[in-house]
Enzyme design. Structure first.
Site, PDB file in Angstrom:
ATOM      1  N   LYS A   1       0.840  -1.206   0.000  1.00  0.00           N
ATOM      2  CA  LYS A   1       0.000   0.000   0.000  1.00  0.00           C
ATOM      3  C   LYS A   1       0.872   1.252   0.000  1.00  0.00           C
ATOM      4  CE  LYS A   1      -3.920   1.757   2.785  1.00  0.00           C
ATOM      5  NZ  LYS A   1      -4.729   1.429   3.988  1.00  0.00           N
TER       6      LYS A   1
ATOM      7  N   SER B   1      -9.518   1.307   3.432  1.00  0.00           N
ATOM      8  CA  SER B   1      -8.711   2.153   2.570  1.00  0.00           C
ATOM      9  C   SER B   1      -7.676   1.408   1.739  1.00  0.00           C
ATOM     10  CB  SER B   1      -7.996   3.210   3.415  1.00  0.00           C
ATOM     11  OG  SER B   1      -7.059   2.615   4.306  1.00  0.00           O
TER      12      SER B   1
ATOM     13  N   THR C   1      -6.937   0.761  10.315  1.00  0.00           N
ATOM     14  CA  THR C   1      -7.257   1.453  11.555  1.00  0.00           C
ATOM     15  C   THR C   1      -8.600   0.942  12.075  1.00  0.00           C
ATOM     16  OG1 THR C   1      -6.056   3.404  10.768  1.00  0.00           O
ATOM     17  CG2 THR C   1      -7.534   3.700  12.660  1.00  0.00           C
ATOM     18  N   SER C   2      -9.577   0.885  11.193  1.00  0.00           N
ATOM     19  CA  SER C   2     -10.872   0.288  11.520  1.00  0.00           C
ATOM     20  C   SER C   2     -11.540  -0.149  10.219  1.00  0.00           C
ATOM     21  CB  SER C   2     -11.755   1.280  12.276  1.00  0.00           C
ATOM     22  OG  SER C   2     -12.981   0.681  12.651  1.00  0.00           O
ATOM     23  N   GLY C   3     -11.157  -1.321   9.720  1.00  0.00           N
ATOM     24  CA  GLY C   3     -11.795  -1.884   8.545  1.00  0.00           C
ATOM     25  C   GLY C   3     -11.014  -1.820   7.254  1.00  0.00           C
ATOM     26  N   SER C   4      -9.832  -1.223   7.254  1.00  0.00           N
ATOM     27  CA  SER C   4      -9.166  -0.932   5.986  1.00  0.00           C
ATOM     28  C   SER C   4      -8.451  -2.110   5.349  1.00  0.00           C
ATOM     29  CB  SER C   4      -8.180   0.231   6.170  1.00  0.00           C
ATOM     30  OG  SER C   4      -8.885   1.430   6.363  1.00  0.00           O
TER      31      SER C   4
END
Length: 546
Positions: free
Chosen positions: A110, A191, A212-215
């Site tokens: 990434k 993301s 971080t939360s779901g990426s």
């Protein structure tokens, strides 16, 4: 190198969407692995036998990227040194030196995981185009130590989806709009958008994302992938462009559980540059994640289902996903697990809680400034979030005000960072909702090794306490599904043949257990092969082997 937006010419646009298998090209009687399906075992066998080289792999994967990148925009840059790195790997192998299972294997990462080479580290913003770091991020260094070829940088949701309240997943000013490959103009989620699309189409063996939360979980969900969101502190965040030191983590996105386990094996471990890694148990010794891939992992296990989350968020889950989830629970039970309810007791109260936002905003103000301070070349002299917002508002290509900076505006309006006394109260609330009132409390009260949810609902609560999650493909939306567009950019949020997954959530540093459960489910179902992407690169490894 940067890519043009011209549509690629050599593509397969699939008309069939039922169960599929890829024809393996024959060269001198040998069936070369098709790269959309190739596993690490396939590639290692071919490299060891001399049927192909790492240079061949880099050429083939690069060609596949070029085929689809003009349509899907999933890769920002190909490493200009990839071929020479691959040649070095081939020379070492020829001399009897193999650095590990990933030796000579192309991996995409990434574009917020910094490398000290000819590639950029942008988080999708022109603000960091040309910026330089003092050394590789620890994650990149670990990949190189394992012998992997860092093939390139994948597009993402800009600043890891931490800028705008009205943007689209997978959009960056630098890389454009990423689309997923199971339906035209499909939302790739984020993301780690480009990592998800790239891995799904076999543009490298696998890719790394950050969460971080779901990426990691969300793009793995809609791109038909296995995604491992590790415990915060299992993988280093040093020189990874941050959001939150309390929630950020780096993990693999792969087509099989075993390949994801191999990649996690290479990147996990202590790092003196990231003090969160000091929490790794057993004095930093990392379990054998690959050996955890056992078909009988469910035998005798107690597995929970967070039923109250399904009830409270009922409007957020579509009937096909819920039906597939209930079937998956039956399959897991049939494989030897005892299924129990494992509710998150604080979940109802959490619906009105705002403390996660306060924690992330305060962390971002502190952690972003720390990252800027590490740069050895900072092209616009940015030192703070306020500087970044000012740059974004005045640099036309950043698409402001069409895409707002509402997240930053709110953080700066709050006006305090994570050294402020107010931070502690907000963080303690997170620890309750993710801990005793969330995943950790549910595990302890029910004496379970993992808790299940559809991946669409799984990221938030484990993120609050940095607990791990593994997602595995579970199914696809039916062919008659009505297309639903997102509210801003018109990408397809749900529609025919779009994938979805199931998540295994567990206590901190229990990745080996979760990998075992994920593998046992994967090997019984093989849902990844139920539907073919609508667009598939034609170039294959056999095209590049003499």
């Amino acid at each position: 190198m940067r890519f043009s937006t011209a549509a690629a010419a050599l593509l397969t646009i699939a008309s069939g969407v039922s169960a599929w298998s890829v024809q393996r090209p024959l060269v001198k009687g040998y069936a070369f692995p098709s790269l959309i399906d190739a596993t690490l075992d396939d590639l290692v066998e071919g490299l060891e036998s001399g049927r192909f080289t790492s240079v061949d792999l880099v050429k083939a994967y690069s060609a596949r990227i070029h085929e689809v990148n003009g349509i899907l925009h999933m890769v920002n840059e190909i490493n200009p040194d990839a071929l020479s790195i691959a040649a070095d790997a081939d020379a070492l192998r020829a001399n009897g030196t193999v650095l590990g299972p990933l030796h000579g294997i192309p991996i995409l990462i990434k574009d917020n995981i910094a490398t000290d080479d000819k590639m950029n580290n942008t988080a999708g913003s022109f603000a960091l185009l040309g910026a330089k770091v003092p050394r590789d991020s620890t994650i990149a260094a670990k990949l190189r130590k394992a012998g992997a070829v860092i093939l390139g940088k994948t597009n993402l949701s800009q600043w890891a989806n931490y800028r705008s309240a009205n943007t689209t997943n997978g959009w960056t000013a630098y890389g454009g709009q990423t689309f997923a490959a199971y339906y035209p103009n499909q939302d790739p989620s984020g993301s780690s958008s480009g990592s998800g699309v790239s891995s799904s189409l076999g543009l490298a063996l696998a890719a790394l994302g950050t969460e971080t939360s779901g990426s990691i979980l969300a793009p793995s969900d809609v791109n038909n992938l296995v995604g491992i969101k590790p415990t915060v502190g299992l993988t280093s965040r040093y020189l990874v462009i941050p959001i939150s030191e309390h929630q950020d983590t780096v993990g693999p996105m792969a087509r099989t559980v075993k390949d994801a386990a191999h990649l996690l094996q290479a990147i996990a471990g202590p790092d003196p540059m990231d003090n969160y890694t000091r929490a790794i148990p057993d004095r930093g010794k990392i379990p054998n994640y690959v050996a955890a891939c056992k078909y009988d992992a469910f035998k005798g296990a107690r597995i929970g289902v967070a039923r109250n989350v399904l009830d409270i968020w009922a409007e957020m889950i579509d009937p096909p996903v819920l039906a597939a989830f209930n079937e998956a629970v039956k399959e897991i039970e049939a494989a030897g697990a005892t299924i129990v309810d494992a509710n998150f007791t604080g979940f109802e109260a959490f619906q009105n809680d705002k403390n996660e936002t306060l924690v992330l905003d305060a962390d971002f103000i502190s952690n972003l400034a720390n990252y800027f301070s590490e740069l050895t070349f900072n092209p616009y002299g940015l030192k703070s979030l306020a500087d970044l917002r000012n740059f974004t508002h005045n640099f036309k290509a950043e698409d402001w005000p069409e895409r707002d900076t509402a997240i930053w505006d709110n953080a700066l309006k709050e006006g305090w960072n994570n050294t402020d006394p107010r931070f502690w109260k907000a963080y303690q609330a997170n620890l309750y909702y993710g801990g005793e009132g969330g995943i950790l409390g549910a595990l302890e009260r029910t004496n379970t090794s993992a808790v299940l949810l559809p991946t669409q609902l799984s990221p938030t609560i484990p993120a609050l306490v940095g607990a791990p999650v593994v997602t595995v493909p579970m199914g696809f939306y039916p062919a008659n599904t009505t297309v639903r567009l997102d509210d801003f950019g018109g990408t397809v949020a749900s529609g025919p043949h779009i994938p979805f997954g199931i998540s295994f959530m567990g206590p901190k540093f229990c990745e080996a257990d979760l990998i075992g459960f994920a593998y046992a489910y994967e090997q019984r179902t093989h849902h990844r092969h139920d539907v073919q992407p609508y667009i598939v690169p034609n170039m294959e490894l056999a095209d590049f082997v003499s």
